[in-house]
Design a protein around this motif. Sequence first.
Motif, short mmCIF file in Angstrom:
data_model
loop_
_atom_site.label_atom_id
_atom_site.label_comp_id
_atom_site.label_asym_id
_atom_site.label_seq_id
_atom_site.Cartn_x
_atom_site.Cartn_y
_atom_site.Cartn_z
N ARG A 20 0.82 -1.22 0.00
CA ARG A 20 0.00 0.00 0.00
C ARG A 20 0.86 1.27 0.00
NH1 ARG A 20 -5.71 -1.20 2.89
NH2 ARG A 20 -6.35 -2.62 1.24
N ALA A 21 0.22 2.39 -0.30
CA ALA A 21 0.99 3.63 -0.48
C ALA A 21 0.35 4.83 0.20
CB ALA A 21 1.10 3.92 -1.97
N LEU A 22 1.22 5.65 0.80
CA LEU A 22 0.79 6.94 1.33
C LEU A 22 1.90 7.94 1.01
CD1 LEU A 22 -1.14 8.73 2.99
CD2 LEU A 22 -0.03 7.91 5.07
N TYR A 23 1.65 8.75 -0.01
CA TYR A 23 2.66 9.69 -0.48
C TYR A 23 2.29 11.11 -0.09
CZ TYR A 23 3.69 5.72 -3.55
OH TYR A 23 3.96 4.46 -4.03
N LEU A 24 3.29 11.88 0.30
CA LEU A 24 3.07 13.29 0.61
C LEU A 24 3.54 14.12 -0.59
CD1 LEU A 24 2.00 15.18 2.80
CD2 LEU A 24 4.32 15.36 3.70
N ALA A 25 2.58 14.76 -1.26
CA ALA A 25 2.89 15.53 -2.49
C ALA A 25 3.13 17.00 -2.16
CB ALA A 25 1.73 15.40 -3.48
N TYR A 26 4.23 17.52 -2.71
CA TYR A 26 4.57 18.92 -2.43
C TYR A 26 5.22 19.55 -3.68
CZ TYR A 26 6.29 22.86 0.47
OH TYR A 26 6.56 24.10 1.02
N ASP A 27 4.46 19.51 -4.78
CA ASP A 27 4.91 20.19 -5.99
C ASP A 27 3.97 21.35 -6.32
OD1 ASP A 27 2.79 18.45 -6.59
OD2 ASP A 27 3.49 18.09 -8.62
N ALA A 76 -7.93 0.33 -4.93
CA ALA A 76 -6.85 1.32 -5.03
C ALA A 76 -5.89 1.06 -3.88
CB ALA A 76 -7.42 2.74 -4.94
N ILE A 77 -4.58 1.33 -4.10
CA ILE A 77 -3.61 0.95 -3.04
C ILE A 77 -3.32 2.10 -2.08
CG2 ILE A 77 -2.53 -0.89 -4.42
CD1 ILE A 77 -0.08 1.24 -4.52
N GLY A 78 -3.85 3.27 -2.34
CA GLY A 78 -3.58 4.35 -1.40
C GLY A 78 -3.76 5.73 -1.97
N LEU A 79 -2.94 6.62 -1.46
CA LEU A 79 -3.19 8.05 -1.62
C LEU A 79 -1.89 8.81 -1.88
CD1 LEU A 79 -5.67 9.88 -1.02
CD2 LEU A 79 -4.86 10.04 1.34
N ALA A 80 -1.97 9.81 -2.76
CA ALA A 80 -0.86 10.78 -2.89
C ALA A 80 -1.46 12.12 -2.57
CB ALA A 80 -0.29 10.75 -4.30
N VAL A 81 -1.22 12.58 -1.38
CA VAL A 81 -1.96 13.73 -0.85
C VAL A 81 -1.03 14.88 -0.53
CG1 VAL A 81 -1.88 12.72 1.48
CG2 VAL A 81 -3.58 14.44 0.97
N GLY A 82 -1.51 16.09 -0.77
CA GLY A 82 -0.73 17.28 -0.45
C GLY A 82 -1.51 18.21 0.46
N ARG A 83 -2.33 19.05 -0.19
CA ARG A 83 -3.00 20.15 0.54
C ARG A 83 -3.81 19.70 1.74
NH1 ARG A 83 -5.36 22.46 -4.93
NH2 ARG A 83 -5.12 20.27 -5.42
N ASN A 84 -4.54 18.57 1.62
CA ASN A 84 -5.37 18.15 2.75
C ASN A 84 -4.54 17.83 3.99
OD1 ASN A 84 -8.44 17.93 2.47
ND2 ASN A 84 -7.64 17.38 0.43
N VAL A 85 -3.27 17.48 3.78
CA VAL A 85 -2.41 17.21 4.93
C VAL A 85 -1.68 18.47 5.39
CG1 VAL A 85 -0.33 15.97 5.69
CG2 VAL A 85 -2.18 14.73 4.59
N TRP A 86 -0.87 19.07 4.49
CA TRP A 86 -0.05 20.17 5.00
C TRP A 86 -0.80 21.49 5.19
CZ3 TRP A 86 0.07 23.35 0.86
CH2 TRP A 86 0.28 22.85 -0.42
N LYS A 87 -2.08 21.53 4.79
CA LYS A 87 -2.90 22.71 5.12
C LYS A 87 -3.74 22.43 6.37
CE LYS A 87 -4.52 25.57 1.72
NZ LYS A 87 -5.30 25.91 0.52
N SER A 88 -3.63 21.20 6.88
CA SER A 88 -4.41 20.83 8.06
C SER A 88 -3.85 21.53 9.31
CB SER A 88 -4.34 19.30 8.22
OG SER A 88 -4.45 18.93 9.54
#
Length: 250
Positions: free
Chosen positions: A13-20, A222-234
Amino acid sequence: MKVKINKILRRGRALYLAYDQGLEHGPTEFNEENVNPERIIEIAKKGRYTAMIFQKGIAEKYRDLIKKSKIPLIIKLNGKTNLYKGEPMSEQLCTVKEAIKLGAAAVGYTIYPGSEFESKMLSEFEKIEREAHSKGIPVVAWIYPRGKYIGKRTKGELMAYSARIGLEIGADIVKLKYSGKPEELKWAVKNAGRTKIVISGGVKVEEKKFLQEIKEIMKTGAIGLAVGRNVWKSKNPEKLSEKLRKIIFG
Ligand code: FBP
């Protein structure tokens, strides 16, 4: 050579933190805290993400901290700003060789099917995929149908089409925008065959709603998530990351 996909997965499974987003959207997305890449690396480390996603500039300037965090790095090889409003085209900005030199465990590339420039992106992707795979590096394709040739297809149809494109062109993982309907995502996952699907986070929404959606997504294959704003704007990225980890990895 065998593609080392397990380096960016945990138990499949995958949990990626996107910051582009600094490139893609501009600093309007940032506040005093998350404007600093050091804070993002800290969130990825504390949140035990399976990878973090940067453009090459951040990968290069913050290399020491990225290395120290031990969180695998995915370098995004193309990108664009949101200032230009023409047909979507995302040009290559970093090579596979450079990405490997910067310590990337995988590379990423965005394709906008339906754009006047889709053939350019497809052919650029092909060269990247060939080189990356020859070196055992997995390739993540952001597949976002956009542009004047999209026509009247629904979000669900486009999502399944994106998944299938990923399989056909040799992506190891496809990053998709969720249509909002689990049945449609199940169909997209089937279309991806042995290519894996991760879902893009999207604009910041209320936490409860976001988590509910992720629970739904994780039942589709689906194996997971590549998330940016929902995490680092939390308000509390660490706490939210913990909740995401529980949903994704159990
Ligand atoms: P978010 O979770 O912030 O939506 O990030 C996912 C992502 O794919 C980023 O990698 C990228 O910067 C952004 O979304 C692009 O979004 P869009 O093209 O829809 O503006």
